[in-house]
Design a protein around this motif. Structure first.
Motif, mmCIF file in Angstrom:
data_model
loop_
_atom_site.group_PDB
_atom_site.id
_atom_site.type_symbol
_atom_site.label_atom_id
_atom_site.label_comp_id
_atom_site.label_asym_id
_atom_site.label_seq_id
_atom_site.Cartn_x
_atom_site.Cartn_y
_atom_site.Cartn_z
ATOM 1 N N GLU A 166 0.829 -1.212 0.000
ATOM 2 C CA GLU A 166 0.000 0.000 0.000
ATOM 3 C C GLU A 166 0.861 1.258 0.000
ATOM 4 O O GLU A 166 0.539 2.242 -0.669
ATOM 5 C CB GLU A 166 -0.956 0.000 1.199
ATOM 6 N N VAL A 167 1.971 1.230 0.746
ATOM 7 C CA VAL A 167 2.894 2.370 0.761
ATOM 8 C C VAL A 167 3.445 2.589 -0.650
ATOM 9 O O VAL A 167 3.481 3.716 -1.152
ATOM 10 C CB VAL A 167 4.027 2.142 1.789
ATOM 11 N N GLY A 177 -7.302 4.360 7.770
ATOM 12 C CA GLY A 177 -8.689 4.793 7.824
ATOM 13 C C GLY A 177 -9.532 3.905 8.712
ATOM 14 O O GLY A 177 -9.019 3.026 9.427
ATOM 15 N N ASP A 178 -10.825 4.118 8.643
ATOM 16 C CA ASP A 178 -11.788 3.403 9.492
ATOM 17 C C ASP A 178 -11.718 1.885 9.357
ATOM 18 O O ASP A 178 -11.979 1.165 10.308
ATOM 19 C CB ASP A 178 -13.212 3.861 9.159
ATOM 20 N N ARG A 179 -11.385 1.412 8.165
ATOM 21 C CA ARG A 179 -11.331 -0.032 7.921
ATOM 22 C C ARG A 179 -9.898 -0.574 7.971
ATOM 23 O O ARG A 179 -9.654 -1.693 7.543
ATOM 24 C CB ARG A 179 -11.984 -0.347 6.574
ATOM 25 N N GLY A 180 -8.968 0.255 8.462
ATOM 26 C CA GLY A 180 -7.572 -0.172 8.557
ATOM 27 C C GLY A 180 -6.778 0.026 7.282
ATOM 28 O O GLY A 180 -5.598 -0.325 7.238
ATOM 29 N N GLU A 181 -7.384 0.596 6.256
ATOM 30 C CA GLU A 181 -6.686 0.802 4.990
ATOM 31 C C GLU A 181 -5.626 1.896 5.140
ATOM 32 O O GLU A 181 -5.815 2.849 5.876
ATOM 33 C CB GLU A 181 -7.680 1.163 3.872
ATOM 34 N N VAL A 182 -4.516 1.730 4.455
ATOM 35 C CA VAL A 182 -3.431 2.706 4.517
ATOM 36 C C VAL A 182 -3.787 3.889 3.621
ATOM 37 O O VAL A 182 -4.069 3.729 2.435
ATOM 38 C CB VAL A 182 -2.084 2.082 4.103
ATOM 39 N N LEU A 183 -3.800 5.085 4.223
ATOM 40 C CA LEU A 183 -4.181 6.311 3.519
ATOM 41 C C LEU A 183 -2.990 7.219 3.231
ATOM 42 O O LEU A 183 -3.112 8.169 2.454
ATOM 43 C CB LEU A 183 -5.199 7.086 4.345
ATOM 44 N N GLY A 184 -1.867 6.944 3.864
ATOM 45 C CA GLY A 184 -0.688 7.769 3.651
ATOM 46 C C GLY A 184 0.461 7.242 4.471
ATOM 47 O O GLY A 184 0.286 6.348 5.308
ATOM 48 N N TRP A 185 1.626 7.804 4.211
ATOM 49 C CA TRP A 185 2.814 7.373 4.946
ATOM 50 C C TRP A 185 3.783 8.529 5.105
ATOM 51 O O TRP A 185 3.725 9.514 4.366
ATOM 52 C CB TRP A 185 3.492 6.187 4.265
ATOM 53 N N ALA A 186 4.659 8.387 6.090
ATOM 54 C CA ALA A 186 5.704 9.372 6.357
ATOM 55 C C ALA A 186 6.945 8.627 6.840
ATOM 56 O O ALA A 186 6.841 7.640 7.567
ATOM 57 C CB ALA A 186 5.244 10.364 7.420
#
Length: 169
Positions: free
Chosen positions: A19-20, A59-68
């Motif tokens: 996902e990253v 997010g709410d369902r554990g999905e990856v929305l961003g990274w740092a």
């Protein structure tokens, strides 16, 4: 729809890499995030970035929305507390506060780990990123004019500037 209020951050793991990498690839495609043309392999990413702070926003369902993540600016011991950071937000989550949550949590983690200077090189065309950084205490140090030729995205073939921003503890 996810917002800063509903997103959470946690340490990035190797299992997050697919996902990253997808989010990194989407950021590259905008032509406003990096001169890189492809994401690295997980092994190269892992080798060149500090193990912490390294975060994902979910997010709410554990999905990856961003990274740092952060990279040392030098291997010299005197610069051990100076890093350059990268933040990427999934296209579906942009403008919803996820980047702000990631940046705030990254800065807090950096402070806790003894990092005293966090910097980034941003394209002046990336107004949302400039505004985000200034809102989180970064100052503009200077502009490197016509530093590199963009090879992809809507600005391909254009010599671009980068703006150096930093936040000191």
């Amino acid at each position: 729809m996810t917002s800063a209020a509903t997103s959470q951050t946690r340490p990035m793991t190797a299992a997050d890499w697919p996902e990253v990498e997808r989010i990194y690839r989407d950021g590259i495609a905008t032509g406003l995030a990096t001169f890189e043309t492809q994401p690295p392999t997980w092994e190269r990413f892992d080798e060149h970035r500090l193990p912490a702070p390294r975060l994902v926003a979910t997010g709410d369902r554990g999905e990856v929305l961003g990274w740092a993540a952060v990279t040392p600016v030098s291997t010299r011991q005197v610069y051990r507390g100076v890093v350059e950071h990268s933040i990427y937000v999934a296209s579906v989550a942009r403008g919803q506060g996820v980047g702000g949550r990631l940046l705030a949590d990254l800065l807090a983690a950096a402070d806790e780990s003894g990092i005293w200077t966090v910097q980034a090189k941003l394209f002046p065309q990336n107004l949302p990123s400039l505004a985000l950084h200034h809102a989180h205490g970064f100052r503009t140090v200077g502009t490197r004019e016509r530093i590199a030729l963009m090879t992809h995205g809507p600005l391909a073939g254009t010599w671009l500037d980068t703006v150096l921003v930093e936040r000191r503890r």
